[in-house]
Design a protein around this motif. Structure first.
Motif, short mmCIF file in Angstrom:
data_model
loop_
_atom_site.label_atom_id
_atom_site.label_comp_id
_atom_site.label_asym_id
_atom_site.label_seq_id
_atom_site.Cartn_x
_atom_site.Cartn_y
_atom_site.Cartn_z
N PRO A 413 0.82 -1.23 0.00
CA PRO A 413 0.00 0.00 0.00
C PRO A 413 0.85 1.27 0.00
O PRO A 413 0.47 2.28 -0.59
CB PRO A 413 -0.80 -0.11 1.30
N GLY A 414 2.02 1.23 0.67
CA GLY A 414 2.91 2.40 0.67
C GLY A 414 3.37 2.74 -0.73
O GLY A 414 3.43 3.90 -1.12
N LEU A 415 3.67 1.71 -1.50
CA LEU A 415 4.06 1.90 -2.89
C LEU A 415 2.89 2.42 -3.72
O LEU A 415 3.04 3.28 -4.58
CB LEU A 415 4.58 0.59 -3.46
N ALA A 416 1.70 1.89 -3.44
CA ALA A 416 0.50 2.35 -4.16
C ALA A 416 0.24 3.83 -3.89
O ALA A 416 -0.16 4.57 -4.80
CB ALA A 416 -0.70 1.51 -3.74
N VAL A 491 -6.00 3.28 2.41
CA VAL A 491 -7.05 3.79 1.53
C VAL A 491 -7.39 5.23 1.89
O VAL A 491 -7.50 6.12 1.03
CB VAL A 491 -8.30 2.90 1.60
N GLY A 492 -7.53 5.52 3.18
CA GLY A 492 -7.85 6.87 3.62
C GLY A 492 -6.71 7.85 3.41
O GLY A 492 -6.93 9.04 3.18
N PHE A 501 -15.75 8.31 -0.23
CA PHE A 501 -16.87 8.18 -1.17
C PHE A 501 -16.74 9.17 -2.34
O PHE A 501 -17.47 9.07 -3.32
CB PHE A 501 -18.20 8.39 -0.44
N ARG A 502 -15.81 10.12 -2.22
CA ARG A 502 -15.57 11.08 -3.29
C ARG A 502 -14.27 10.79 -4.04
O ARG A 502 -13.95 11.46 -5.01
CB ARG A 502 -15.54 12.51 -2.73
N MET A 503 -13.54 9.81 -3.56
CA MET A 503 -12.29 9.43 -4.23
C MET A 503 -12.58 8.57 -5.45
O MET A 503 -13.54 7.79 -5.45
CB MET A 503 -11.38 8.65 -3.27
N SER A 504 -11.73 8.69 -6.44
CA SER A 504 -11.83 7.81 -7.62
C SER A 504 -10.89 6.62 -7.38
O SER A 504 -9.70 6.69 -7.68
CB SER A 504 -11.43 8.57 -8.89
N HIS A 505 -11.43 5.56 -6.83
CA HIS A 505 -10.59 4.42 -6.45
C HIS A 505 -10.03 3.70 -7.67
O HIS A 505 -8.95 3.12 -7.60
CB HIS A 505 -11.39 3.46 -5.57
N THR A 506 -10.74 3.77 -8.78
CA THR A 506 -10.23 3.10 -9.99
C THR A 506 -9.04 3.85 -10.60
O THR A 506 -8.34 3.31 -11.45
CB THR A 506 -11.35 2.99 -11.05
N ALA A 507 -8.82 5.10 -10.15
CA ALA A 507 -7.67 5.86 -10.66
C ALA A 507 -6.36 5.32 -10.11
O ALA A 507 -5.29 5.66 -10.61
CB ALA A 507 -7.82 7.34 -10.30
N ILE A 512 -5.93 -0.92 -5.20
CA ILE A 512 -6.92 -2.00 -5.14
C ILE A 512 -6.21 -3.35 -5.10
O ILE A 512 -6.56 -4.23 -4.29
CB ILE A 512 -7.86 -1.93 -6.36
N ILE A 513 -5.19 -3.50 -5.95
CA ILE A 513 -4.45 -4.76 -5.99
C ILE A 513 -3.74 -5.01 -4.66
O ILE A 513 -3.77 -6.13 -4.13
CB ILE A 513 -3.42 -4.73 -7.14
#
Length: 575
Positions: A413-416, A491-492, A501-507, A512-513
């Protein structure tokens, strides 16, 4: 006790931090390449985000570097055209164009004549090359049984060498030159001398003037405006006449008043104290030499600015070295300039600097997110271990548990976070970052401490619940909650001022991975027999998983509740 000490030591060291930061910087360099910037030194990526002044050449960077002669004075005479073509080092032979754009424009002026054709009748036998101090060049040619020398250069550099120049005549020429300069034309003068065996720049006969246009790049004005919104000042540095430089600067939105323009001659007369007092109001430097660039950079840095300086010539190397970010030209730049610079523009385009600074700000923001995430995670581990030992409980985590979380669950997650897409519009509406600013500024310390304590609290709560079953169960509960809660925390951390809920998680598919992979690995160490033996965990029932998963989501709930606080801390920093 030894195992507990080892566990504390492992918890205190963020093992994945160095690797994550290095990888993020390297990936940032790749992103900069995508916008036309080649970064030669990794630390320069971080410095880009703090740049507060961009000093840029005019020709080819702010303008299109496509010169076209549009005006002549007193007229387009044969000797004016012939002299400008002969006193020239450019070439258009065979359709290939080589040389300085200014000189290429002078060759185009004489079409269908070419320089090789002229040199058959007027072979070159000597020359005094152009240099930025003299601001002129001279070539000597055979002309039948005698010789003719043509001297081409700036209006000041030529008129001072001419003879038979009554004040009225000089004023007439200077008025014509000023008229051309006011239209943003680059003005060159030509003079002639005959009968010498070697080139001589004295007692010349004035021939005429040509004015050529180099239109501003269409995207340059938008880049200058973007810099203004971002609190970055644009300073134009050029060898052109002050009127030409000011006309272009006005068109691009760099300068508004002639008082913001200074010549190299005026600059030389100022001592450091006077220059320091005036430098904040200056936007245009005209008729400057490479040595003047060094003085300009030094004055700006003395005022606390982080300075980016562009350059393409050998003589620009000192100023490129002195600037915080030296930027050389990939197309027209010399090897010496590229070697002295920190960054190379592959397209010689000013707008590319704006994109690079935007990317630099985004990369720094991502590194900050990654570091704060990793530090808060390690802080949570330290509190968990220390609090349990202080309370006389068994160690809630084994050394292998902490090492697993630090290297596997945290690092992905740190890399993400480090490669997260940033909002360019928002970033370029903020003032430049203070280079002395700590990573913990703007709520960073609060974020690190708060989430460290929160993760530790959730982990210890799970541990005490598991202890009611067995020590192994307690450690499994703590291990599971610690790993998964940090996944939710990541994630936060993508944006502490924005609701999930306003973030574009697919960006950010890597986030996600990493979340799914981290969760799968955490399940594996409690469900696969040989991993259970290695990690000393116990199997969990679906009901236990559900409870632990809900407890692990607390950092995400806290993220939503703390949005007003984080926004307030960010606003306070920007003020």
């Amino acid at each position: 006790m030894l195992l507990t000490a080892i566990s504390l030591a492992v918890a205190a060291v963020p093992e994945g931090l160095a690797a994550v930061v290095t990888i993020v910087l390297a990936l940032g360099v790749q992103r900069l390449v995508a916008v036309g910037t080649i970064v030669k030194r990794l630390p320069s990526v971080e410095t880009l985000g703090a740049v507060s002044v961009v000093c840029s050449d005019k020709t080819g960077t702010l303008t299109q570097n496509r010169m076209t002669v549009t005006e002549y004075w007193p007229e387009k005479s044969e000797i004016l055209v012939r002299g400008m073509m002969l006193c020239n080092d450019a070439s258009t032979e065979g359709g290939a164009r080589y040389g300085d754009p200014t000189e290429l424009a002078l060759l185009d002026m004489g079409v269908p004549l070419t320089r090789p054709q002229l040199e058959k009748d007027y072979p070159r036998i000597g020359e005094l090359p152009f240099d930025s101090d003299r601001k002129r060049m001279t070539t000597l040619h055979m002309a039948g049984n005698t010789t003719v020398a043509f001297t081409k250069g700036s209006i000041e550099g030529i008129l001072d060498l001419c003879v038979d120049m009554p004040p009225v005549r000089r004023a007439e020429i200077e008025t014509a030159a000023a008229s051309m300069s006011s239209k943003a034309l680059r003005v060159l003068a030509l003079a002639v001398r005959t009968g010498d065996e070697v080139p001589v720049e004295a007692d010349l006969e004035f021939v005429g003037l040509v004015g050529m246009i180099d239109p501003p790049r269409p995207e340059a004005a938008a880049a200058v405006a973007s810099f203004k919104r971002a609190g970055v000042r644009t300073v134009m540095i050029t060898g052109d006449h002050p009127d030409t430089a000011f006309a272009i600067a006005t068109e691009l939105g760099i300068a508004e008043d002639i008082s913001q323009c200074m010549t190299g001659a005026e600059l030389e007369l100022l001592d450091d104290a006077v220059l320091a007092a005036r430098i904040e109001n200056l936007r245009v430097f005209a008729r400057v030499s490479p040595a003047h660039k060094v003085k300009i950079v030094d004055a700006l840095r003395a005022k606390g600015h982080i300075v980016s300086m562009t350059g393409d010539g050998v003589n620009d190397a000192p100023s490129l070295k002195m600037a915080d970010i030296g930027v050389s030209m990939g197309i027209t730049g010399t090897d010496v300039a590229r070697s002295a610079s920190d960054m190379v523009l592959s397209d010689d385009n000013f707008a590319t600097i704006e994109r690079a600074i935007s990317e630099g700000r985004g990369i720094y923001a991502n590194i900050k997110k990654s570091v704060l995430f990793l530090l808060s995670s390690n802080f949570g581990e330290i509190i968990t271990m220390t609090a349990a030992i202080a309370a006389g409980l068994a160690a809630p985590l084994r050394a292998i548990h902490i090492l697993w979380v630090n290297l596997i669950t945290d690092s992905l997650p740190g890399l993400a976070l480090g490669v997260d897409r940033h909002d360019t519009t928002t970033l370029m509406r903020r003032p430049p970052r203070n280079p002395a600013e700590s990573l913990f500024a703007g709520g960073g310390l609060f974020t690190t401490l708060f989430y460290g304590v929160l993760v530790a609290g959730c982990t210890l709560y799970a541990f005490t619940k598991g202890l009611q079953i067995s020590t192994a169960a307690g450690q499994t509960y703590a291990f599971t909650v610690l790993g998964i809660s940090q996944l939710f925390h990541a994630v936060g951390m993508r944006d502490v001022t924005k609701s999930i809920f306003r973030m574009s998680h697919t960006a950010n598919p890597l986030m996600i991975i990493s979340f799914v992979l981290g969760l799968a690995l955490q399940v594996a160490v409690t469900e696969i027999p040989f991993l259970i033996r290695i990690f000393g965990t116990v199997r969990l029932s679906p009901e236990q998983w559900l409870r632990l998963f809900a407890l692990s989501a607390v950092p995400l709930i806290a993220h939503e509740l703390l949005l007003p606080v984080q926004r307030g801390l960010q606003s306070k920093k920007l003020r």
